[in-house]
Motif scaffolding. Sequence first.
Motif, PDB file in Angstrom:
ATOM      1  N   ALA A   1       0.843  -1.200   0.000  1.00 19.09           N
ATOM      2  CA  ALA A   1       0.000   0.000   0.000  1.00 19.09           C
ATOM      3  C   ALA A   1       0.876   1.245   0.000  1.00 19.09           C
ATOM      4  N   VAL A   2       0.361   2.304  -0.575  1.00 22.72           N
ATOM      5  CA  VAL A   2       1.087   3.573  -0.626  1.00 22.72           C
ATOM      6  C   VAL A   2       1.175   4.155   0.783  1.00 22.72           C
ATOM      7  N   SER A   3       2.356   4.643   1.140  1.00 18.77           N
ATOM      8  CA  SER A   3       2.536   5.253   2.465  1.00 18.77           C
ATOM      9  C   SER A   3       2.167   6.735   2.399  1.00 18.77           C
ATOM     10  N   PHE A   4       1.600   7.245   3.480  1.00 19.35           N
ATOM     11  CA  PHE A   4       1.172   8.639   3.531  1.00 19.35           C
ATOM     12  C   PHE A   4       1.913   9.366   4.652  1.00 19.35           C
ATOM     13  N   LYS A   5       1.853  10.680   4.601  1.00 23.97           N
ATOM     14  CA  LYS A   5       2.605  11.503   5.560  1.00 23.97           C
ATOM     15  C   LYS A   5       2.043  11.369   6.968  1.00 23.97           C
ATOM     16  N   GLY A   6       0.733  11.416   7.093  1.00 31.63           N
ATOM     17  CA  GLY A   6       0.132  11.369   8.425  1.00 31.63           C
ATOM     18  C   GLY A   6      -0.800  10.185   8.564  1.00 31.63           C
TER      19      GLY A   6
END
Length: 438
Positions: free
Chosen positions: A211-216
């Motif tokens: 899965a794509v990682s996000f900042k928060g």
Amino acid sequence: MSNKIFDFINLHNGEEEKSKVLENVFNNISFRGSNLWILACAIIIASIGLNVNSTAVIIGAMLISPLMGPIVGAGFALGTYDFTLLRKSMKNLLISTIVSLFVSAFYFYLSPFKDIQSELLARTSPNIYDVLIAFFGGLVGVIAITRVEKGNPIPGVAIATALMPPLCTAGYGLATFNLSYFAGAFYLYTINCFFICIATFFVVKYLKYPAVSFKGKNYEKQIRLGITALVMIMIIPSFYLAYTLWNEKKFTKIIEDFINTEFNSRGYTVIYKKLSYQTNPKQVDIAILNRKLNHDEIAMYNRLLKEKGVNNTILNFRQDDGDIKAEILKEITQQNTSISEKDITINNLRQELNKYKVSEPNLVKEIKVLFPDLKNVTLGKIEKYPNTDSTEIQFLVLYDTDKELRTEDKDKIRDWLKQRINMQDVLLLQDLEKGYIN
């Protein structure tokens, strides 16, 4: 033993690096430059193929069409929670759909040939099989994309899933202002897009693409919830759609069997039938040639239909009440099917003549080999009337001969024919200049 079986069917064997697959998917999404030109050319080729009813040309258009790119991209985006990839995929799918509709509608508007062909008509009525083809075709396509060795499934997937022809058929509906054709064809296109995307989503999840990682964390949670909601929005209507199409197909088959059993097999010529599945109650309109039913007979057929398990359905008989011929011809003209009273009469006579046709091309050759004295042999069937209440079919052999056959020779021919054609009544007639004799 179970490990060996699992290894045998394991999709991870021969899998391409996930980063390379994602890069390839991302590159095939955009419709700019060469991709846009290829799409436009594929649309024109598919439209010409539909216009001239050429299956080979339509297949060629499907092979060069780049429409699968954004659909597969949307499936990967849903599976990896990549909102950026999803937005880009949906944007390019929308662009490609609008371009396809515009170009195909423009072509059919300019084309002098606007008759509905069988290839066009086949794309206006989707059924449950289209759902299965789209789903399993999408599975094969995505599995091939994720392999190191791509192999040869991709061209077959392009042909099986058939995205281009329904879009061009929808363009035909726009050009000819036929909204029913537009709705049916665009419905089929939507089915294909949905189920290819769903199949891609399942494969991506099975292969565990990261899965794509996000900042928060909160933003990540919102994105995942949003994409999960989109997946559910797509899956739930898709299953409902599949169930609805299955019921419609089942309803159509029951009605067709009912018409064949109650009318066609009993010698009635059904010249018009129309099924309205979406109405409440459902409607089945039928017109029979040279046969007018009374109120009791109509009620009986409706009761028989209900006994077949078809509920909430009304069987309407279009009787010859003055305007019925005009109404039937108008309905059929809207489907671009030419019919006239002459055509109906010819069709009725052909059905009648089929009862007397002998479909035994080698039988004459066998007769001449076994009975060389017979010449100019002609075969047929005739009606025999033993009494006023019944008729029987009699097999006829008309022949020439240089000498009169003996009675025992005729009996031998009859006995052989009875066994060969499985008919007990065989008539031998000799063709003489002064007439026929038995």
